[in-house]
Design a protein around this motif. Sequence first.
Motif, short mmCIF file in Angstrom:
data_model
loop_
_atom_site.label_atom_id
_atom_site.label_comp_id
_atom_site.label_asym_id
_atom_site.label_seq_id
_atom_site.Cartn_x
_atom_site.Cartn_y
_atom_site.Cartn_z
N THR A 169 0.81 -1.22 0.00
CA THR A 169 0.00 0.00 0.00
C THR A 169 0.84 1.27 0.00
O THR A 169 0.33 2.35 -0.25
N LEU A 171 4.58 2.95 -1.41
CA LEU A 171 5.79 2.85 -2.23
C LEU A 171 6.61 4.12 -2.06
O LEU A 171 6.11 5.22 -2.27
N LEU A 243 0.94 -3.28 -7.99
CA LEU A 243 0.67 -2.07 -7.21
C LEU A 243 -0.80 -1.66 -7.27
O LEU A 243 -1.13 -0.50 -7.06
N LEU A 246 -2.06 0.12 -4.14
CA LEU A 246 -1.22 1.20 -3.59
C LEU A 246 -2.07 2.41 -3.18
O LEU A 246 -2.96 2.83 -3.92
N PHE A 249 2.25 7.12 -2.76
CA PHE A 249 3.36 7.12 -3.71
C PHE A 249 4.29 8.26 -3.31
O PHE A 249 3.91 9.44 -3.36
N THR A 274 0.10 2.26 -10.97
CA THR A 274 -0.56 2.47 -9.68
C THR A 274 -1.99 2.96 -9.90
O THR A 274 -2.33 3.46 -10.97
N LYS A 278 -4.70 8.04 -5.22
CA LYS A 278 -3.69 7.72 -4.21
C LYS A 278 -3.08 9.03 -3.72
O LYS A 278 -3.24 10.08 -4.35
#
Length: 483
Positions: A169, A171, A243, A246, A249, A274, A278
């Motif tokens: 979740t 990166l 991902l 995710l 980021f 992704t 996010k």
Amino acid sequence: MSHEEDLIDYSDEEIQPTEVPANGSAAATQAGLTAGDAGDKKGSYVGIHSTGFRDFLLKDELVRAITDCGFEHPSEVPSATYEPCRKLYLHAVAPSHVSRSLVAEDWFRWRSAVAGCTRGGSLQQVTIPQAILGNDVLCQAKSGLGKTAVFVLATLQQMDEKPEPGAATILVMCHTRELAYQIRNEYNRFAKFLPDVRVGVFYGGTPVQKDVEMLSNKDTHPHIIVGTPGRINALVRDRHLRLANLKHFVLDECDKMLDQPDMRNDVQAIFRATPQHKQVMMFSATLNKEVRVVCKKFMQAPLEIYVDDEKKLTLHGLQQYYMKLDEKEKNRKLNDLLDSLEFNQVIIFVRSTVRCTELDKLLRECNFPSTAVHSGIGQEERIKRYKEFKEFQTRICVSTDIFGRGIDVERINVAINYDMPDKADSYLHRVGRAGRFGTKGLSISFVSSPDDEAVLKSIEERFQVELPEFPEDGINSATYMDN
């Protein structure tokens, strides 16, 4: 097919076997709260508004870890400026994201912390509450002031109590292996009371099969991925790393990654893999206007924190000098400085891997406890030397710009530019290794050519300062040594 041949090392320039060693063989007769190890302790640093970490209503497990590390207050950044994001705090915002059952006292504490942030204040005071709410963040703040802790705490705070096995979740990407290793350690340090959270680090120079094995098993698959773009992109491209889940980021030293076409291509390829929705956060000590535009293409209405007056990028508490001398005089002068200066640890920057190796050899022949770190050294040995230096087993490190960004070794209080950097931004990152988190420090730059003089002039113009020449009779150690 793992495409290991595509995994390039972005850390510094290619090794040039024809490069002249330091002064040549004939003349070589003399030579954020910030990251740290789990056991290290720091003093408390009281921010402008004296906001404590508890005022951010962090999880109990995070507060325990913060207290365990010896921190009480967010870092003090008196020169930081705050540009409010487009969505101002409303009374309905925090409860929906933090807790729907806040008691009145807790709600008051949260609003008080936020009110302090909107007046300006410390980097962590300004950024952590907004980052916890899931806002995108674009942050430029000088070295050594806790940028890593901002995204580590903000992302850990937003993690589920029981994260889903086999799903990443978070990166975080950076441009060097050492920095990735350091960030992984920071996540481990602050997640020490979150036993279900797993962190993995992935970078080139290590067998890709080990990474594949870790990612193929739900019991070992990390929830938090830290790494360099080359290795991460290879794992995503070959479908070993997925991902789809995710939520966060993060790019650390984002200008370094987005300014170089090859690395930017990797970042863009990973970003496309992704989800659309996010949180995106990017951090660096230097962000020119061109790179800012690129950064914001990845974001939606980000909170933007800049040091708008570039002269404020200079580091408080760090004394900065230059020395004019011939190339052939560098070794003797360096010896004299290491003999006369008092220091905890010193880092010496050179322009190439060959010069790094040669200068380290010369220093050790002169009985100085030196180590060398550059991209020509195997990955395991590089990490080993980095750990030894960080753990105070060696006191002198000769390095290329691989250590010029992000690397945090708390005891460094002297930085020497044996070779001048090629531009002003690199200078700021280099000398920022000393005098971190508001402590005292000293930097000395050797100027030995017209090109060096041009760089020195550009540094003075960029940061609107005049660097003095190092006094012939030296300086008082009390001015750059903390008690």
